[in-house]
Design a protein around this motif. Structure first.
Motif, PDB file in Angstrom:
ATOM      1  N   ASP A  46       0.846  -1.199   0.000  1.00 18.28           N
ATOM      2  CA  ASP A  46       0.000   0.000   0.000  1.00 18.28           C
ATOM      3  C   ASP A  46       0.878   1.245   0.000  1.00 18.28           C
ATOM      4  OD1 ASP A  46      -1.986   1.894   0.259  1.00 18.28           O
ATOM      5  OD2 ASP A  46      -2.323   1.521   2.405  1.00 18.28           O
ATOM      6  N   PRO A  47       1.190   1.764  -1.188  1.00 18.68           N
ATOM      7  CA  PRO A  47       2.058   2.948  -1.251  1.00 18.68           C
ATOM      8  C   PRO A  47       1.362   4.252  -0.840  1.00 18.68           C
ATOM      9  CG  PRO A  47       1.445   2.229  -3.476  1.00 18.68           C
ATOM     10  CD  PRO A  47       0.867   1.224  -2.524  1.00 18.68           C
ATOM     11  N   TYR A  48       0.047   4.214  -0.642  1.00 20.87           N
ATOM     12  CA  TYR A  48      -0.696   5.433  -0.266  1.00 20.87           C
ATOM     13  C   TYR A  48      -0.222   5.934   1.104  1.00 20.87           C
ATOM     14  CZ  TYR A  48      -4.687   8.342   1.108  1.00 20.87           C
ATOM     15  OH  TYR A  48      -5.479   9.371   1.540  1.00 20.87           O
ATOM     16  N   GLY A  72     -11.145   6.594  -1.070  1.00 25.50           N
ATOM     17  CA  GLY A  72     -11.345   7.267  -2.356  1.00 25.50           C
ATOM     18  C   GLY A  72     -10.044   7.716  -2.995  1.00 25.50           C
ATOM     19  N   GLU A  73      -9.171   8.316  -2.201  1.00 26.38           N
ATOM     20  CA  GLU A  73      -7.900   8.798  -2.745  1.00 26.38           C
ATOM     21  C   GLU A  73      -6.997   7.650  -3.185  1.00 26.38           C
ATOM     22  OE1 GLU A  73      -7.628  12.757   0.124  1.00 26.38           O
ATOM     23  OE2 GLU A  73      -5.944  11.341   0.098  1.00 26.38           O
ATOM     24  N   ARG A  74      -6.973   6.592  -2.380  1.00 29.53           N
ATOM     25  CA  ARG A  74      -6.072   5.474  -2.682  1.00 29.53           C
ATOM     26  C   ARG A  74      -6.439   4.808  -4.003  1.00 29.53           C
ATOM     27  NH1 ARG A  74      -6.901   2.714   1.694  1.00 29.53           N
ATOM     28  NH2 ARG A  74      -4.988   3.195   2.834  1.00 29.53           N
ATOM     29  N   TRP A  75      -7.741   4.618  -4.217  1.00 28.14           N
ATOM     30  CA  TRP A  75      -8.184   3.830  -5.371  1.00 28.14           C
ATOM     31  C   TRP A  75      -8.725   4.694  -6.511  1.00 28.14           C
ATOM     32  CZ3 TRP A  75      -6.323  -0.891  -4.998  1.00 28.14           C
ATOM     33  CH2 TRP A  75      -6.113  -1.418  -3.714  1.00 28.14           C
ATOM     34  N   GLY A  76      -8.779   6.007  -6.301  1.00 24.28           N
ATOM     35  CA  GLY A  76      -9.201   6.887  -7.383  1.00 24.28           C
ATOM     36  C   GLY A  76     -10.689   6.862  -7.683  1.00 24.28           C
ATOM     37  N   GLN A  77     -11.470   6.293  -6.782  1.00 27.51           N
ATOM     38  CA  GLN A  77     -12.928   6.383  -6.929  1.00 27.51           C
ATOM     39  C   GLN A  77     -13.575   6.237  -5.551  1.00 27.51           C
ATOM     40  OE1 GLN A  77     -14.547   2.989  -9.173  1.00 27.51           O
ATOM     41  NE2 GLN A  77     -12.501   2.082  -9.094  1.00 27.51           N
ATOM     42  N   ALA A 125      -9.759  -3.225  -2.543  1.00 33.72           N
ATOM     43  CA  ALA A 125      -9.904  -2.180  -1.526  1.00 33.72           C
ATOM     44  C   ALA A 125     -10.505  -2.735  -0.236  1.00 33.72           C
ATOM     45  CB  ALA A 125     -10.800  -1.059  -2.055  1.00 33.72           C
ATOM     46  N   TRP A 126     -11.437  -3.651  -0.345  1.00 35.63           N
ATOM     47  CA  TRP A 126     -12.153  -4.116   0.855  1.00 35.63           C
ATOM     48  C   TRP A 126     -11.271  -4.956   1.747  1.00 35.63           C
ATOM     49  CZ3 TRP A 126     -15.453  -0.762   1.266  1.00 35.63           C
ATOM     50  CH2 TRP A 126     -16.179  -0.289   0.162  1.00 35.63           C
ATOM     51  N   ASP A 127     -10.452  -5.790   1.119  1.00 40.31           N
ATOM     52  CA  ASP A 127      -9.555  -6.595   1.936  1.00 40.31           C
ATOM     53  C   ASP A 127      -8.534  -5.715   2.656  1.00 40.31           C
ATOM     54  OD1 ASP A 127      -8.991  -9.593   2.378  1.00 40.31           O
ATOM     55  OD2 ASP A 127      -6.996  -8.721   2.066  1.00 40.31           O
ATOM     56  N   LEU A 128      -8.000  -4.720   1.965  1.00 46.41           N
ATOM     57  CA  LEU A 128      -7.022  -3.828   2.600  1.00 46.41           C
ATOM     58  C   LEU A 128      -7.686  -2.994   3.695  1.00 46.41           C
ATOM     59  CD1 LEU A 128      -4.044  -2.907   2.479  1.00 46.41           C
ATOM     60  CD2 LEU A 128      -4.788  -1.061   0.957  1.00 46.41           C
ATOM     61  N   GLU A 129      -8.888  -2.496   3.412  1.00 45.55           N
ATOM     62  CA  GLU A 129      -9.617  -1.732   4.438  1.00 45.55           C
ATOM     63  C   GLU A 129      -9.852  -2.599   5.679  1.00 45.55           C
ATOM     64  OE1 GLU A 129     -10.384   1.369   4.538  1.00 45.55           O
ATOM     65  OE2 GLU A 129     -11.844   1.512   6.159  1.00 45.55           O
ATOM     66  N   ALA A 130     -10.287  -3.828   5.467  1.00 38.88           N
ATOM     67  CA  ALA A 130     -10.531  -4.730   6.594  1.00 38.88           C
ATOM     68  C   ALA A 130      -9.239  -5.003   7.370  1.00 38.88           C
ATOM     69  CB  ALA A 130     -11.145  -6.036   6.100  1.00 38.88           C
TER      70      ALA A 130
END
Lengths: 299, 299
Positions: free
Chosen positions: B168-170, B191-196, B207-212
């Motif tokens: 995760d480079p964000y 939103g910023e990390r994935w551009g939407q 995104a969901w796995d990383l968020e979790a």
């Protein structure tokens, strides 16, 4: 104020027992190795029989423990990996050996925190943290004037922290979590990382800056989670007094002005402090746990 | 049980006001934008004058706030970066506008926690955490039956977590700390990390796995620090219900059996849960804060 109380600082390596009323009135003390439950608890009972009678006994124990007085296993050391000590009714055995006197029982760090609140560096506070940084790392304290238990009890040594593998390739000492707080910052982790015991490292060794970095990261997390009025840091590693100014400076840097309190922004020297009771925090805390069973200190 | 209470969920974007006695008895509700203190607080006072009289009003506010009833600035929003709202005597202004009735005042998340304890997913517990994961991240709860304050109040969104820059480079959304918990896991960070925007990401988006993963890391830290009996997760991001099973599984994995409680090892579906009061947790919590000033709910 004439009653005598007993205290047991029950560690995985040694037991420290004392009889007294407070820091200025310790009437007897004995230390012995932690061997089997039968032998070790028997020695504690003998000591209190010899130097008592005590009105109540407090036990501040290694763990995990059951500190919930409403539980069927209150007073037990529960799932400890220490051989022979799992599922040991420590509180009950001590009480039974002393004609059924009441006992107080909590984690070693909650006990030490209570002692610091009664007589040491946390007097007058209702929410603070006591950390011990040594062979392991543990944390206790008071929240709104009460010892925190919840589901079991805090295990503050096992929070996860950032580690940059380019700066610190050491993957951590914790058998459960690798590079959790304890895995990165306990005494044995320092020794393993640098290939020599912590107390042999020179004053200007980079070990100290890295150690202070991890301690500061952990403190920031505890500050954000519990908003303590003070943090007391004890244990063998914190005997290296050079850590205190480093940790204070790094906590301020990491918080970056976010917590707008003069205690942190201007008075951090009295916000992050060593124990007021020094090495006696443990057994005095145990005595305080014993007194609390009989009196009521709650804020 | 005939008295009416007022509640204000004071958010940085909107105020929600309600008059009632609990979740089954909301008699009136109004929402309006948070503009200037004078205008917004005036609208709240008008609403309660219209639908009252209320015995007391509770305010669960964005912050930082001063929730200490013994402090000279009790009831103030203190150092908020929101323009015009720094050093605003929110509680005092509301009370003054309503003939000096008593007011309860706490953080938005401590308010929501109190509401969940009274009527929602934390009934019968004495130590639990309420987290909101949305535009920002905040946490409150009860510890031994009391709302935690300490030095100021918890700021659970700002703990530091591990981030692997190769995965995760964000570098994070928080203007104070970059990649703290809020910086990594709040809605705008997704939103910023994935551009939407988060609510447009497909069910199987990574995104969901990383968020979790980040949510689970934070929960592990809160579990080790506070030993909560339950964790309630609300806020806009948690509307994505797919996160709950992912977070539960990752918490178990990260703890790795260290906390030996059946609540975590076997019953985690009822340990990490959504709010029982849904989107009403906030304003009902405010009503509960108002009731608490008059009655005494303490355990």
């Amino acid at each position: 104020m004439t009653q005598l109380y007993g205290g047991i600082e029950a560690g995985g390596t040694k037991f420290v027992c004392a009889v007294g009323r407070g820091p200025d009135d310790i009437q007897a003390e004995r230390r012995f190795a932690t061997t089997t439950p039968g032998e070790t608890i028997g020695q504690a009972i003998d000591f209190f029989r010899e130097h008592g009678p005590v009105t109540a006994v407090g036990i501040a124990s290694f763990g995990p423990v059951d500190p919930n007085p409403r539980s069927a296993t209150f007073g037990y050391i529960t799932t400890t990996p220490k051989p022979g000590w799992g599922n040991t009714n420590l509180g009950g055995m001590v009480s039974e050996g002393l004609d059924g006197i009441p006992f107080g029982f909590d984690t070693d760090v909650n006990g030490a925190a209570l002692g610091e609140w009664r007589w040491g560096a946390a007097q007058g506070l209702d929410t603070f943290i006591y950390l011990t940084i040594g062979t392991g790392i543990g944390g206790g304290g008071l929240v709104n004037g009460r010892l925190p238990h919840g589901l079991i009890h805090p295990e503050m040594g096992h929070i996860r922290l950032p580690r940059d593998p380019q700066v610190d390739p050491y993957t951590g000492h914790c058998p459960y979590h690798g590079d959790c707080f304890e895995g990165l910052a306990c005494g044995p982790a320092i020794g393993e990382r640098w290939g020599q015991a912590a107390d042999r490292l020179a004053d200007d060794h980079p070990a100290w800056d890295l150690e202070a970095h991890y301690l500061a990261l952990a403190l920031v997390n505890f500050i954000c989670t519990l908003s303590p009025q003070r943090i007391i840091m004890g244990g063998g590693v914190m005997e290296q007094k050079r850590l205190f100014p480093l940790v204070r400076q790094k906590v301020q840097g990491l918080l970056n002005g976010y917590v707008q309190s003069p205690k942190i922004l201007q008075e951090i020297d009295s916000y992050i402090v060593p124990p007021g009771l020094g090495a006696y925090a443990g057994v005095l805390g145990a005595i305080a746990l014993g007194q609390q069973v009989v009196r009521n200190y709650e804020l």
